[in-house]
Design an enzyme around this catalytic site. Structure first.
Site, short mmCIF file in Angstrom:
data_model
loop_
_atom_site.label_atom_id
_atom_site.label_comp_id
_atom_site.label_asym_id
_atom_site.label_seq_id
_atom_site.Cartn_x
_atom_site.Cartn_y
_atom_site.Cartn_z
N SER A 1 -6.95 -2.15 0.96
CA SER A 1 -7.35 -2.92 2.12
C SER A 1 -6.37 -2.68 3.26
O SER A 1 -5.33 -2.05 3.08
CB SER A 1 -7.38 -4.40 1.78
OG SER A 1 -6.07 -4.89 1.62
N LYS A 2 -6.76 -3.21 4.38
CA LYS A 2 -5.97 -2.94 5.58
C LYS A 2 -4.54 -3.47 5.49
O LYS A 2 -3.65 -2.97 6.14
CB LYS A 2 -6.70 -3.53 6.78
CG LYS A 2 -8.08 -2.90 6.91
CD LYS A 2 -8.92 -3.45 8.03
CE LYS A 2 -10.25 -2.69 8.06
NZ LYS A 2 -11.16 -3.14 9.10
N ARG A 3 -4.35 -4.47 4.68
CA ARG A 3 -3.02 -5.06 4.61
C ARG A 3 -2.06 -4.28 3.71
O ARG A 3 -0.85 -4.44 3.80
CB ARG A 3 -3.12 -6.49 4.09
CG ARG A 3 -3.20 -7.47 5.22
CD ARG A 3 -3.10 -8.89 4.71
NE ARG A 3 -4.08 -9.72 5.42
CZ ARG A 3 -4.58 -10.83 4.93
NH1 ARG A 3 -4.23 -11.23 3.73
NH2 ARG A 3 -5.42 -11.54 5.62
N ASP A 4 -2.63 -3.47 2.81
CA ASP A 4 -1.78 -2.80 1.83
C ASP A 4 -0.78 -1.85 2.46
O ASP A 4 0.30 -1.65 1.94
CB ASP A 4 -2.65 -2.03 0.83
CG ASP A 4 -3.43 -2.98 -0.04
OD1 ASP A 4 -2.86 -4.00 -0.43
OD2 ASP A 4 -4.61 -2.70 -0.31
#
Length: 525
Positions: A282-285
């Site tokens: 995901s974008k946060r990883d």
RNA sequence: GGCGCGUUGGUCAAGGGGUUAAGACGCCUCCCUUUCACGGAGGAAUCACGGGUUCGAAUCCCGUACGUGCUACCA
């Protein structure tokens, strides 16, 4: 015999030809940066289309106005551009099946949804979000897990199936907020063929009565994807695996509309997963694990600027190469492919059915390989840009070419060219004297003082001459050349790295070489 | 919980009844290099588990476990 052969051939080819041209679409939502999974979906679509002489369509799925993010559409386009996979049709390119933004197609969806109501496959629902929420609460309180708006409880809700016809009509007349829902059959099995997974059978019972048309008049994905794929004559629908569970809805829709003959071939692509285990990437990883997840820098209105593979120093060739190999290979040992080669060799039946964990180390390896294999012409603009970003403008192209070829095998990222080559153009800001200080002594100091003097008399500043002079002087001083070369290197480049030290010196020139030795000597006092 | 989809070294993976189970990344050792790389040679490490079918299973079947996805008026 000839006849038999040709029919077999036609049968085999039919899968692709089916008299119409192959048309695929990449249909992102403009809700933020384009991450790895998105780019790979786009890439596989592109590869499949080009492999089959087909069209690659970009369709913007902006039906959720609450999630729309300014600038995201242009960003998606920039990313595709950088990757070299430009759409043949799309909001910016045009085409005969436009408009290509679903928000601009809003008016066409209602009609289709209502057709479904007429044929009994869909119905109006007047429940407010609060009412639905309360249904969920009640069912949960009763210990039921399947809290869905479906055949089990749609008759307990407020909709055109449960209400008397007059009441429905009245509500519609006063324009009471409502949605249109598909009436999922209770006990059917939907069969379909997936190009990657083979034949799939799914029960309709597990799927709820999906909203097709929202209260604001916008379609949901489920309606829009079917209507638009039909209208845009899409022949092959390649999308992420996360869509598999709702595939029955889409297939039923194709059937209810009476378009079954035109239904695209399906392919559900595997997910790209987090490197450290659970979940899809995901974008946060990226931030959490220290690598980019976006193709290019994305300036999020909410979360600020996030760097992408491009800014980190990835070549676009390496980026898409790495992405393509995460879920596909051609069956040989080849790992480095150009876009053209991938187009030539791509085939859907070599796409995997299972997800792959993203490995940043391997991604860097791809880039390293691409840098090593690229010639100066390819590298030049990128390297110049790296230098310019560091405040150094390069005019001497020949010198740059020489240097790039000299150091490129030491560069994993394009940005490494700064560390590996900037000392050729500007004197190092910091000299790592700590790496020579421990073994430094007066003899060595004397040697370098003498070296400066000897070098100043050299007329032909060639590698051999520089090296021989150095070694002769070392012998005369009864010092081992090896003990002196490291100090010289540090004096010239600032640290323990770089190509052959005499090669560096020859490029630097006599004066600069002497200047840098003198400078470090002054630091050693 | 339900319903899908999946499972070959740490990671990416080839292999789809008989192989010493390829290769790559990463890691380790050595060679080359009087730096760092590149290059070369080697090494450690794998068929999730349990049952079948079979002369023979990583490969086919069934279970289990685990992973993952969906279960929104998001896509």
């Amino acid at each position: 015999m000839v006849y038999l052969l040709s029919t077999t051939w036609i049968k085999a080819k039919n899968y692709l030809c089916n008299m119409s041209k192959v048309r695929v679409r990449f249909a992102p939502s403009p809700t933020g940066g384009l991450h790895l999974g998105g780019v790979r979906t786009a890439l596989y679509n592109y590869l499949f289309a080009k492999k089959n002489d087909g069209d690659f369509v970009l369709r913007i799925e902006d039906t959720d106005q609450t999630r729309y993010v300014e600038g995201a559409e242009q960003y998606i386009l920039d990313c595709l551009n950088w990757c070299g996979i430009q759409p043949d049709e799309g909001p910016h390119t045009g085409g005969e099946y436009g408009p290509y933004r679903q928000s601009e197609r809003k008016s066409i969806y209602r009609e289709f949804a209502e057709k479904l109501v007429e044929s009994g496959h869909a119905y109006y629902a007047f429940d407010t979000p609060e009412e639905i929420e309360s249904l969920r609460e009640t069912l949960k309180a009763q210990g039921k897990y399947n809290v869905q708006y479906d055949f089990q409880n749609r008759l307990n809700m407020r909709n055109s199936l449960s209400l008397p016809p007059e009441e429905t009509e009245e509500l519609l007349k006063i324009n009471f907020p409502h949605v249109i829902r598909i009436k999922m059959p209770r006990n059917e099995y939907v069969h379909f063929h997936d190009m990657i997974r083979g034949d799939i059978e799914m029960p309709t019972a597990g799927v709820d009565d999906k909203v097709l048309l929202k209260a604001d008049g916008m379609p949901t994905y489920h309606l829009a994807v079917v209507v638009d794929d039909y209208l845009m004559k899409i022949t092959h629908a390649l999308r992420g695996e996360e869509w598999l569970p709702s595939a029955p809805v889409h297939i039923l829709l194709w059937k209810y509309f009476g378009w079954e003959k035109h239904m695209p071939h399906w392919a559900h692509l595997p997910l790209i997963l987090k490197p450290d285990g659970n979940g899809k990437l995901s974008k946060r990883d990226g931030e959490r694990l220290g690598f980019p997840v976006f193709a290019m820098e994305w300036n999020d209105p909410k979360n600020g600027l996030v760097k992408g593979f491009k800014e980190l120093g990835f070549m676009h060739e390496a980026f898409i190469n790495m992405l393509a190999l995460l879920g596909w290979n051609d069956g040989t040992e080849q790992e480095i492919f150009s876009l053209e080669e991938m187009v030539e060799k791509f085939s859907m039946d070599r796409v995997h059915s299972h997800g792959a964990k993203f490995d940043f180390e391997k991604a860097k390896w791809f880039n390293h390989e691409w840098i090593k294999r690229s010639d100066f012409e390819r590298l030049q603009p990128d390297v110049k840009k790296v230098f310019e970003e560091n405040g150094v403008v390069i005019n001497d192209e020949q010198k740059l070419q020489h240097i790039v070829n000299l150091v490129k095998e030491r560069c994993t990222l394009l940005t490494d060219f700064w560390q590996q080559a900037s000392f050729f153009f500007i004197a190092p800001k910091e000299i790592d004297t700590s790496s020579i200080l421990p073994k430094w002594n007066e003899n060595k100091n004397q040697f370098f003082v003498e070296l400066i003097r000897t070098y100043s008399f050299i007329n032909s500043w060639q590698i051999e001459e520089i090296e021989n002079t150095f070694k002769e002087l070392a012998a005369a001083s009864k010092l081992k050349p090896g003990e002196l070369m490291l100090p010289l290197r540090v004096m010239l480049v600032g640290g323990k790295f770089g190509p052959g030290v005499f090669e560096i010196s020859s490029i630097l020139g006599k004066e600069e070489t002497i200047k840098r030795i003198e400078h470090t000597l002054s630091l050693m006092k």
